[in-house]
Design a protein around this motif. Structure first.
Motif, PDB file in Angstrom:
ATOM      1  N   LYS A 160       0.830  -1.196   0.000  1.00  0.00           N
ATOM      2  CA  LYS A 160       0.000   0.000   0.000  1.00  0.00           C
ATOM      3  C   LYS A 160       0.867   1.248   0.000  1.00  0.00           C
ATOM      4  CE  LYS A 160      -3.895  -2.138   2.446  1.00  0.00           C
ATOM      5  NZ  LYS A 160      -4.775  -2.067   3.651  1.00  0.00           N
ATOM      6  N   GLY A 161       0.341   2.319  -0.588  1.00  0.00           N
ATOM      7  CA  GLY A 161       1.012   3.606  -0.546  1.00  0.00           C
ATOM      8  C   GLY A 161       2.223   3.686  -1.461  1.00  0.00           C
ATOM      9  N   SER A 162       3.004   4.743  -1.242  1.00  0.00           N
ATOM     10  CA  SER A 162       4.202   5.020  -2.040  1.00  0.00           C
ATOM     11  C   SER A 162       5.378   5.187  -1.081  1.00  0.00           C
ATOM     12  CB  SER A 162       4.006   6.291  -2.879  1.00  0.00           C
ATOM     13  OG  SER A 162       2.885   6.166  -3.726  1.00  0.00           O
ATOM     14  N   PRO A 163       6.059   4.096  -0.740  1.00  0.00           N
ATOM     15  CA  PRO A 163       7.115   4.158   0.277  1.00  0.00           C
ATOM     16  C   PRO A 163       8.262   5.080  -0.122  1.00  0.00           C
ATOM     17  CG  PRO A 163       6.508   1.890  -0.211  1.00  0.00           C
ATOM     18  CD  PRO A 163       5.862   2.744  -1.254  1.00  0.00           C
ATOM     19  N   LYS A 164       8.912   5.607   0.905  1.00  0.00           N
ATOM     20  CA  LYS A 164      10.097   6.434   0.698  1.00  0.00           C
ATOM     21  C   LYS A 164      11.275   5.539   0.342  1.00  0.00           C
ATOM     22  CE  LYS A 164      12.933   9.873   3.154  1.00  0.00           C
ATOM     23  NZ  LYS A 164      13.075  10.592   4.456  1.00  0.00           N
ATOM     24  N   ARG A 165      12.059   5.952  -0.655  1.00  0.00           N
ATOM     25  CA  ARG A 165      13.250   5.203  -1.047  1.00  0.00           C
ATOM     26  C   ARG A 165      14.425   6.162  -1.216  1.00  0.00           C
ATOM     27  NH1 ARG A 165      13.046   0.707  -5.331  1.00  0.00           N
ATOM     28  NH2 ARG A 165      14.285  -0.320  -3.716  1.00  0.00           N
ATOM     29  N   VAL A 166      15.616   5.616  -1.147  1.00  0.00           N
ATOM     30  CA  VAL A 166      16.837   6.404  -1.293  1.00  0.00           C
ATOM     31  C   VAL A 166      17.789   5.663  -2.218  1.00  0.00           C
ATOM     32  CG1 VAL A 166      18.873   7.294  -0.088  1.00  0.00           C
ATOM     33  CG2 VAL A 166      16.633   7.435   1.004  1.00  0.00           C
ATOM     34  N   THR A 167      18.447   6.410  -3.094  1.00  0.00           N
ATOM     35  CA  THR A 167      19.527   5.847  -3.895  1.00  0.00           C
ATOM     36  C   THR A 167      20.669   6.857  -3.888  1.00  0.00           C
ATOM     37  OG1 THR A 167      20.157   4.909  -6.045  1.00  0.00           O
ATOM     38  CG2 THR A 167      18.653   6.783  -6.092  1.00  0.00           C
ATOM     39  N   MET A 168      21.894   6.368  -3.911  1.00  0.00           N
ATOM     40  CA  MET A 168      23.052   7.264  -3.848  1.00  0.00           C
ATOM     41  C   MET A 168      24.235   6.639  -4.560  1.00  0.00           C
ATOM     42  SD  MET A 168      24.068   6.757   0.175  1.00  0.00           S
ATOM     43  CE  MET A 168      22.356   6.725   0.726  1.00  0.00           C
ATOM     44  N   GLU A 169      25.191   7.479  -4.917  1.00  0.00           N
ATOM     45  CA  GLU A 169      26.382   7.000  -5.612  1.00  0.00           C
ATOM     46  C   GLU A 169      27.457   8.073  -5.539  1.00  0.00           C
ATOM     47  OE1 GLU A 169      28.481   4.694  -6.561  1.00  0.00           O
ATOM     48  OE2 GLU A 169      27.118   3.758  -8.025  1.00  0.00           O
ATOM     49  N   ASN A 170      28.712   7.659  -5.518  1.00  0.00           N
ATOM     50  CA  ASN A 170      29.837   8.579  -5.649  1.00  0.00           C
ATOM     51  C   ASN A 170      30.317   8.564  -7.087  1.00  0.00           C
ATOM     52  OD1 ASN A 170      29.969   9.351  -2.912  1.00  0.00           O
ATOM     53  ND2 ASN A 170      31.115   7.513  -2.391  1.00  0.00           N
ATOM     54  N   VAL A 171      30.384   9.737  -7.675  1.00  0.00           N
ATOM     55  CA  VAL A 171      30.914   9.883  -9.038  1.00  0.00           C
ATOM     56  C   VAL A 171      32.172  10.728  -8.907  1.00  0.00           C
ATOM     57  CG1 VAL A 171      30.471  10.676 -11.382  1.00  0.00           C
ATOM     58  CG2 VAL A 171      28.590   9.732  -9.999  1.00  0.00           C
ATOM     59  N   GLY A 172      33.319  10.076  -8.973  1.00  0.00           N
ATOM     60  CA  GLY A 172      34.554  10.776  -8.654  1.00  0.00           C
ATOM     61  C   GLY A 172      34.490  11.236  -7.210  1.00  0.00           C
ATOM     62  N   ASN A 173      34.734  12.514  -6.991  1.00  0.00           N
ATOM     63  CA  ASN A 173      34.675  13.082  -5.638  1.00  0.00           C
ATOM     64  C   ASN A 173      33.307  13.679  -5.310  1.00  0.00           C
ATOM     65  OD1 ASN A 173      37.372  12.475  -5.022  1.00  0.00           O
ATOM     66  ND2 ASN A 173      38.092  14.293  -6.114  1.00  0.00           N
ATOM     67  N   THR A 174      32.347  13.502  -6.200  1.00  0.00           N
ATOM     68  CA  THR A 174      31.003  14.057  -5.987  1.00  0.00           C
ATOM     69  C   THR A 174      30.060  12.978  -5.476  1.00  0.00           C
ATOM     70  OG1 THR A 174      31.319  15.662  -7.781  1.00  0.00           O
ATOM     71  CG2 THR A 174      29.058  15.227  -7.081  1.00  0.00           C
ATOM     72  N   HIS A 175      29.420  13.255  -4.346  1.00  0.00           N
ATOM     73  CA  HIS A 175      28.408  12.336  -3.827  1.00  0.00           C
ATOM     74  C   HIS A 175      27.038  12.812  -4.285  1.00  0.00           C
ATOM     75  CE1 HIS A 175      26.499   9.419  -1.243  1.00  0.00           C
ATOM     76  NE2 HIS A 175      25.730  10.370  -0.722  1.00  0.00           N
ATOM     77  N   VAL A 176      26.250  11.896  -4.827  1.00  0.00           N
ATOM     78  CA  VAL A 176      24.897  12.200  -5.294  1.00  0.00           C
ATOM     79  C   VAL A 176      23.919  11.385  -4.451  1.00  0.00           C
ATOM     80  CG1 VAL A 176      23.334  12.288  -7.272  1.00  0.00           C
ATOM     81  CG2 VAL A 176      25.807  12.510  -7.619  1.00  0.00           C
ATOM     82  N   HIS A 177      22.947  12.070  -3.858  1.00  0.00           N
ATOM     83  CA  HIS A 177      22.011  11.442  -2.913  1.00  0.00           C
ATOM     84  C   HIS A 177      20.591  11.820  -3.325  1.00  0.00           C
ATOM     85  CE1 HIS A 177      21.362   9.792   1.263  1.00  0.00           C
ATOM     86  NE2 HIS A 177      20.175  10.321   1.016  1.00  0.00           N
ATOM     87  N   LEU A 178      19.762  10.820  -3.624  1.00  0.00           N
ATOM     88  CA  LEU A 178      18.426  11.066  -4.160  1.00  0.00           C
ATOM     89  C   LEU A 178      17.383  10.386  -3.277  1.00  0.00           C
ATOM     90  CD1 LEU A 178      17.561  10.954  -7.940  1.00  0.00           C
ATOM     91  CD2 LEU A 178      15.944  10.123  -6.252  1.00  0.00           C
TER      92      LEU A 178
END
Length: 213
Positions: free
Chosen positions: A65-83
């Protein structure tokens, strides 16, 4: 050791064990009371595994049920990306041109705005995006979509969306993809200087390449 001494020793051991057990239970209750997100964090972890199995075809019917919260992340070189995003399900609904209208700004998730954070400047389609946190919006069309990064990442749906707060707009063309029952984002590192943001849902995929600066 006398009978009485032995009995006293065993009684002391039993009392100590019960005290530790009760203390642990009380600690769990205290943690739950002081951390209102503890249950939500566990529920989020559980739904992550469920959604992954569902998207892999290991679960045949989506009963979540519902739309659960999710997280995905990755380091690209020295940049951290967090979604961070919410993951709605298809559930026998018409998505494109139905649940998600064409030609309108879409939160590209559910409930609260999908947010993406870059720890350093990146470039998308020749446009520099300063380090920071942004909301992801899109404008779906039958062919090309508009992909948007907006400064106001703390909003409900697109209720408070203002185009003047956009930091980036670019055009992307969706591609056909195998069925993805639950909306899913991925951040993929291509090499130390580049990566991609992927959105998969229903039978479409959009990919947004970026480079680190």
């Amino acid at each position: 050791m006398s009978y009485n001494t032995t009995l006293l020793f065993l009684t002391a051991v039993l009392f100590t064990s019960l005290s530790i057990s009760c203390g642990d239970r009380q600690k769990d209750k205290t943690n739950a009371a002081t951390d209102p997100h503890a249950h939500h964090q566990q529920a989020t972890t559980d739904s992550q595994g469920y959604i992954d199995r569902l998207n892999q075809g290991l679960i045949k019917q989506d009963t979540l049920k519902g739309s659960p919260k999710r997280v995905t992340m990755e380091n690209v070189g020295n940049t951290h990306v967090h979604l961070t995003y919410r993951s709605p399900g298809v559930k026998d609904r018409i998505i494109w041109g139905g649940l998600v209208p064409y030609g309108q700004v879409w939160v590209t998730g559910a409930h609260t705005a999908t947010s993406i954070m870059f720890t350093s400047d990146i470039t998308i389609d020749g446009q520099i995006v300063p380090a920071g946190t942004y909301a992801i919006f899109t404008i779906p069309e039958r062919e090309d979509w508009t992909f948007i990064l907006n400064k106001n990442y703390e909003q409900h749906l697109a209720d408070d969306y203002k185009q003047e707060e956009d930091v980036l707009r670019t055009t992307v063309r969706p591609q056909a993809h195998s069925a993805t029952p639950r909306l899913t984002y991925q951040i993929k590192s291509v090499n130390a200087q580049s990566g991609v943001i992927r959105l998969l849902w229903e039978k479409l995929e959009i990919t947004v390449p970026f480079t680190t600066n």
